[in-house]
Design a protein around this motif. Structure first.
Motif, PDB file in Angstrom:
ATOM      1  N   PRO A 217      -0.725 -26.835  36.791  1.00  0.00           N
ATOM      2  CA  PRO A 217      -0.031 -27.515  37.904  1.00  0.00           C
ATOM      3  C   PRO A 217      -0.944 -28.442  38.705  1.00  0.00           C
ATOM      4  O   PRO A 217      -0.496 -29.467  39.227  1.00  0.00           O
ATOM      5  N   LYS A 218      -2.221 -28.110  38.764  1.00  0.00           N
ATOM      6  CA  LYS A 218      -3.152 -28.934  39.548  1.00  0.00           C
ATOM      7  C   LYS A 218      -3.572 -30.206  38.809  1.00  0.00           C
ATOM      8  O   LYS A 218      -4.041 -31.163  39.424  1.00  0.00           O
ATOM      9  N   MET A 219      -3.418 -30.202  37.487  1.00  0.00           N
ATOM     10  CA  MET A 219      -3.887 -31.331  36.685  1.00  0.00           C
ATOM     11  C   MET A 219      -2.760 -32.125  36.034  1.00  0.00           C
ATOM     12  O   MET A 219      -2.962 -33.271  35.610  1.00  0.00           O
ATOM     13  N   ALA A 220      -1.586 -31.525  35.934  1.00  0.00           N
ATOM     14  CA  ALA A 220      -0.490 -32.116  35.161  1.00  0.00           C
ATOM     15  C   ALA A 220      -0.118 -33.522  35.619  1.00  0.00           C
ATOM     16  O   ALA A 220       0.262 -34.371  34.810  1.00  0.00           O
ATOM     17  N   SER A 221      -0.213 -33.797  36.910  1.00  0.00           N
ATOM     18  CA  SER A 221       0.223 -35.095  37.431  1.00  0.00           C
ATOM     19  C   SER A 221      -0.820 -36.208  37.286  1.00  0.00           C
ATOM     20  O   SER A 221      -0.527 -37.374  37.560  1.00  0.00           O
ATOM     21  N   LYS A 222      -2.014 -35.868  36.846  1.00  0.00           N
ATOM     22  CA  LYS A 222      -3.063 -36.885  36.710  1.00  0.00           C
ATOM     23  C   LYS A 222      -2.747 -37.825  35.537  1.00  0.00           C
ATOM     24  O   LYS A 222      -2.123 -37.429  34.552  1.00  0.00           O
ATOM     25  N   PRO A 223      -3.177 -39.085  35.621  1.00  0.00           N
ATOM     26  CA  PRO A 223      -2.921 -40.068  34.564  1.00  0.00           C
ATOM     27  C   PRO A 223      -3.517 -39.622  33.234  1.00  0.00           C
ATOM     28  O   PRO A 223      -4.528 -38.915  33.187  1.00  0.00           O
ATOM     29  N   ALA A 224      -2.888 -40.042  32.129  1.00  0.00           N
ATOM     30  CA  ALA A 224      -3.331 -39.662  30.793  1.00  0.00           C
ATOM     31  C   ALA A 224      -4.775 -40.075  30.540  1.00  0.00           C
ATOM     32  O   ALA A 224      -5.542 -39.332  29.905  1.00  0.00           O
ATOM     33  N   GLN A 225      -5.164 -41.275  31.046  1.00  0.00           N
ATOM     34  CA  GLN A 225      -6.537 -41.754  30.840  1.00  0.00           C
ATOM     35  C   GLN A 225      -7.554 -40.819  31.480  1.00  0.00           C
ATOM     36  O   GLN A 225      -8.644 -40.586  30.928  1.00  0.00           O
ATOM     37  N   VAL A 226      -7.207 -40.269  32.649  1.00  0.00           N
ATOM     38  CA  VAL A 226      -8.109 -39.357  33.360  1.00  0.00           C
ATOM     39  C   VAL A 226      -8.256 -38.057  32.574  1.00  0.00           C
ATOM     40  O   VAL A 226      -9.367 -37.532  32.399  1.00  0.00           O
ATOM     41  N   LYS A 227      -7.120 -37.562  32.072  1.00  0.00           N
ATOM     42  CA  LYS A 227      -7.154 -36.318  31.286  1.00  0.00           C
ATOM     43  C   LYS A 227      -8.008 -36.495  30.028  1.00  0.00           C
ATOM     44  O   LYS A 227      -8.780 -35.605  29.666  1.00  0.00           O
ATOM     45  N   GLU A 228      -7.838 -37.633  29.372  1.00  0.00           N
ATOM     46  CA  GLU A 228      -8.598 -37.893  28.148  1.00  0.00           C
ATOM     47  C   GLU A 228     -10.093 -37.964  28.429  1.00  0.00           C
ATOM     48  O   GLU A 228     -10.917 -37.471  27.643  1.00  0.00           O
ATOM     49  N   LYS A 229     -10.459 -38.552  29.572  1.00  0.00           N
ATOM     50  CA  LYS A 229     -11.874 -38.658  29.945  1.00  0.00           C
ATOM     51  C   LYS A 229     -12.461 -37.278  30.232  1.00  0.00           C
ATOM     52  O   LYS A 229     -13.594 -36.964  29.827  1.00  0.00           O
ATOM     53  N   ILE A 230     -11.679 -36.451  30.926  1.00  0.00           N
ATOM     54  CA  ILE A 230     -12.127 -35.090  31.223  1.00  0.00           C
ATOM     55  C   ILE A 230     -12.278 -34.300  29.922  1.00  0.00           C
ATOM     56  O   ILE A 230     -13.255 -33.558  29.734  1.00  0.00           O
ATOM     57  N   ALA A 231     -11.327 -34.495  29.011  1.00  0.00           N
ATOM     58  CA  ALA A 231     -11.368 -33.793  27.726  1.00  0.00           C
ATOM     59  C   ALA A 231     -12.611 -34.194  26.941  1.00  0.00           C
ATOM     60  O   ALA A 231     -13.262 -33.346  26.318  1.00  0.00           O
ATOM     61  N   GLN A 232     -12.954 -35.479  26.975  1.00  0.00           N
ATOM     62  CA  GLN A 232     -14.152 -35.952  26.287  1.00  0.00           C
ATOM     63  C   GLN A 232     -15.401 -35.248  26.826  1.00  0.00           C
ATOM     64  O   GLN A 232     -16.320 -34.903  26.080  1.00  0.00           O
ATOM     65  N   GLY A 233     -15.408 -35.029  28.135  1.00  0.00           N
ATOM     66  CA  GLY A 233     -16.544 -34.353  28.750  1.00  0.00           C
ATOM     67  C   GLY A 233     -16.670 -32.905  28.320  1.00  0.00           C
ATOM     68  O   GLY A 233     -17.771 -32.339  28.305  1.00  0.00           O
ATOM     69  N   LYS A 234     -15.544 -32.293  27.951  1.00  0.00           N
ATOM     70  CA  LYS A 234     -15.558 -30.885  27.535  1.00  0.00           C
ATOM     71  C   LYS A 234     -15.989 -30.706  26.073  1.00  0.00           C
ATOM     72  O   LYS A 234     -16.247 -29.585  25.633  1.00  0.00           O
ATOM     73  N   ILE A 235     -16.055 -31.806  25.326  1.00  0.00           N
ATOM     74  CA  ILE A 235     -16.472 -31.709  23.924  1.00  0.00           C
ATOM     75  C   ILE A 235     -17.914 -31.202  23.823  1.00  0.00           C
ATOM     76  O   ILE A 235     -18.272 -30.478  22.882  1.00  0.00           O
ATOM     77  N   ALA A 236     -18.741 -31.573  24.803  1.00  0.00           N
ATOM     78  CA  ALA A 236     -20.128 -31.085  24.799  1.00  0.00           C
ATOM     79  C   ALA A 236     -20.159 -29.563  24.849  1.00  0.00           C
ATOM     80  O   ALA A 236     -20.990 -28.926  24.172  1.00  0.00           O
ATOM     81  N   ALA A 237     -19.258 -28.976  25.619  1.00  0.00           N
ATOM     82  CA  ALA A 237     -19.178 -27.518  25.704  1.00  0.00           C
ATOM     83  C   ALA A 237     -18.719 -26.931  24.369  1.00  0.00           C
ATOM     84  O   ALA A 237     -19.179 -25.855  23.955  1.00  0.00           O
ATOM     85  N   PHE A 238     -17.842 -27.645  23.675  1.00  0.00           N
ATOM     86  CA  PHE A 238     -17.366 -27.220  22.361  1.00  0.00           C
ATOM     87  C   PHE A 238     -18.529 -27.192  21.369  1.00  0.00           C
ATOM     88  O   PHE A 238     -18.691 -26.239  20.603  1.00  0.00           O
ATOM     89  N   PHE A 239     -19.353 -28.255  21.392  1.00  0.00           N
ATOM     90  CA  PHE A 239     -20.526 -28.309  20.514  1.00  0.00           C
ATOM     91  C   PHE A 239     -21.508 -27.177  20.847  1.00  0.00           C
ATOM     92  O   PHE A 239     -22.077 -26.547  19.956  1.00  0.00           O
ATOM     93  N   LYS A 240     -21.674 -26.933  22.133  1.00  0.00           N
ATOM     94  CA  LYS A 240     -22.622 -25.910  22.587  1.00  0.00           C
ATOM     95  C   LYS A 240     -22.216 -24.516  22.119  1.00  0.00           C
ATOM     96  O   LYS A 240     -23.057 -23.660  21.850  1.00  0.00           O
ATOM     97  N   GLU A 241     -20.931 -24.311  21.976  1.00  0.00           N
ATOM     98  CA  GLU A 241     -20.424 -23.008  21.571  1.00  0.00           C
ATOM     99  C   GLU A 241     -20.442 -22.850  20.046  1.00  0.00           C
ATOM    100  O   GLU A 241     -20.717 -21.757  19.530  1.00  0.00           O
ATOM    101  N   ASN A 242     -20.169 -23.924  19.309  1.00  0.00           N
ATOM    102  CA  ASN A 242     -19.928 -23.833  17.875  1.00  0.00           C
ATOM    103  C   ASN A 242     -21.046 -24.344  16.972  1.00  0.00           C
ATOM    104  O   ASN A 242     -21.005 -24.104  15.764  1.00  0.00           O
ATOM    105  N   CYS A 243     -22.016 -25.059  17.526  1.00  0.00           N
ATOM    106  CA  CYS A 243     -23.062 -25.690  16.702  1.00  0.00           C
ATOM    107  C   CYS A 243     -24.424 -25.066  16.984  1.00  0.00           C
ATOM    108  O   CYS A 243     -24.879 -25.043  18.137  1.00  0.00           O
TER     109      CYS A 243
END
Length: 308
Positions: A217-243
């Motif tokens: 609910p706190k993030m749903a209203s944010k623009p798609a571009q903002v969500k995509e940018k935030i998601a890109q930032g979380k990829i580093a955490a994905f690499f840190k966990e899996n690589c």
């Protein structure tokens, strides 16, 4: 007494022994079916064949280095008890030596190799071991590194076998390799380096992160571009966990940072260079479907059978 191809087929069905062994048994007993069965049992073939149907999900995942060649192998047994016997462990170590010295292409080729200090094949030795240990045993898989420097690590008596391959210049990689192998056993990374992650997996992770924000609910209203940018930032955490190389090094007492940084730092302290090349991680019984048995039901069935 002569025997026919049908007799060979019948004996094979009765004993679950290979066609050529059945033919040899009938030839040795003048075609007498009962004597042929006994002949196979006396040779240990019939008993070994019957045991081959039983699930072997225990055993040992073992790694070693033989004359500079790194080997990791998994050999399975039916019970953990059998896997801890000296006879079984000697078998596994000798099989690793065969892999290192004879370089078989696959498991079938390994079975045809000559067993160390004998004139018998691996298959013949395995049949003898089945008889003496009393359990089905199977060579499941193996791999080897003939190049660079390999370091082997066996965890918890064979629950994990890890082989780490390093390019080394002017340094001793023994401790580094062991620590990296322990990291692999503890964390079981899906990839060795972020460069190995398929784009499809990255895209899937991005989609998951965006979907999480869509449902927040706190993030749903944010623009798609903002969500995509935030998601890109979380990829580093994905690499840190899996690589592996991007994971935090578990031995924080030795180095605080990721595994890649630890390897570089350890090499620098020795005035040399160490680079991670590859690794293999076997987990004992991984992916083998184990037969679930209810001991109480099994005993009850035996008692019921005894009173019939």
């Amino acid at each position: 007494m002569a025997f026919t191809a049908q007799d060979v087929k019948k004996l094979r069905e009765m004993t679950n022994v290979g066609m050529m062994d059945c033919k040899a048994a009938l030839a040795a007993t003048d075609g007498d079916m009962d004597k042929a069965v006994d002949w196979l049992r006396e040779k240990g073939l019939a008993k070994a064949a019957k045991k081959a149907d039983r699930i072997a999900a225990e055993g040992v995942a073992y790694a070693t280095v033989v004359d500079g060649v790194g080997v990791v192998i998994e050999v399975n047994s039916e019970t953990d008890f059998a896997a801890k016997t000296d006879s079984f462990l000697d078998l596994v170590k000798n099989l690793a030596t065969v892999v290192a010295t004879q370089n078989p292409a696959d498991v079938e080729a390994l079975k045809a190799c000559t067993y160390p200090n004998s004139n018998l094949t691996v298959t013949e030795i395995m049949q003898e071991k089945v008889m003496s240990i009393g359990e089905n045993m199977q060579i499941r898989r193996f791999n080897r590194f003939a190049e660079n420097v390999s370091v082997a690590y066996v965890h918890a008596g064979g629950s994990h076998g890890v082989l780490v391959n390093l390019a080394v210049e002017g340094a001793d990689a023994t401790e580094v390799g062991k620590n990296v192998a322990m990291q692999i056993a503890a964390m079981n990374p899906k990839y060795w380096d972020k460069s190995m992650v398929p784009q499809a997996d990255v895209d899937k992770e991005l989609a998951v992160q965006v979907a999480l924000m869509d449902n927040d609910p706190k993030m749903a209203s944010k623009p798609a571009q903002v969500k995509e940018k935030i998601a890109q930032g979380k990829i580093a955490a994905f690499f840190k966990e899996n690589c592996l190389l991007q994971q935090d090094f578990v031995r924080g007492d030795l180095y605080k940072g990721d595994v890649a940084g630890y390897i570089a730092d350890a090499a620098k302290k020795q005035g040399g260079k160490i680079s991670f090349v590859d690794a293999i991680h076997y987990i004992k019984g991984e992916g083998i479907e184990k037969k679930e048995e209810n001991f109480a039901d099994e005993v009850a069935a035996q008692i019921a059978g005894a009173h019939k």
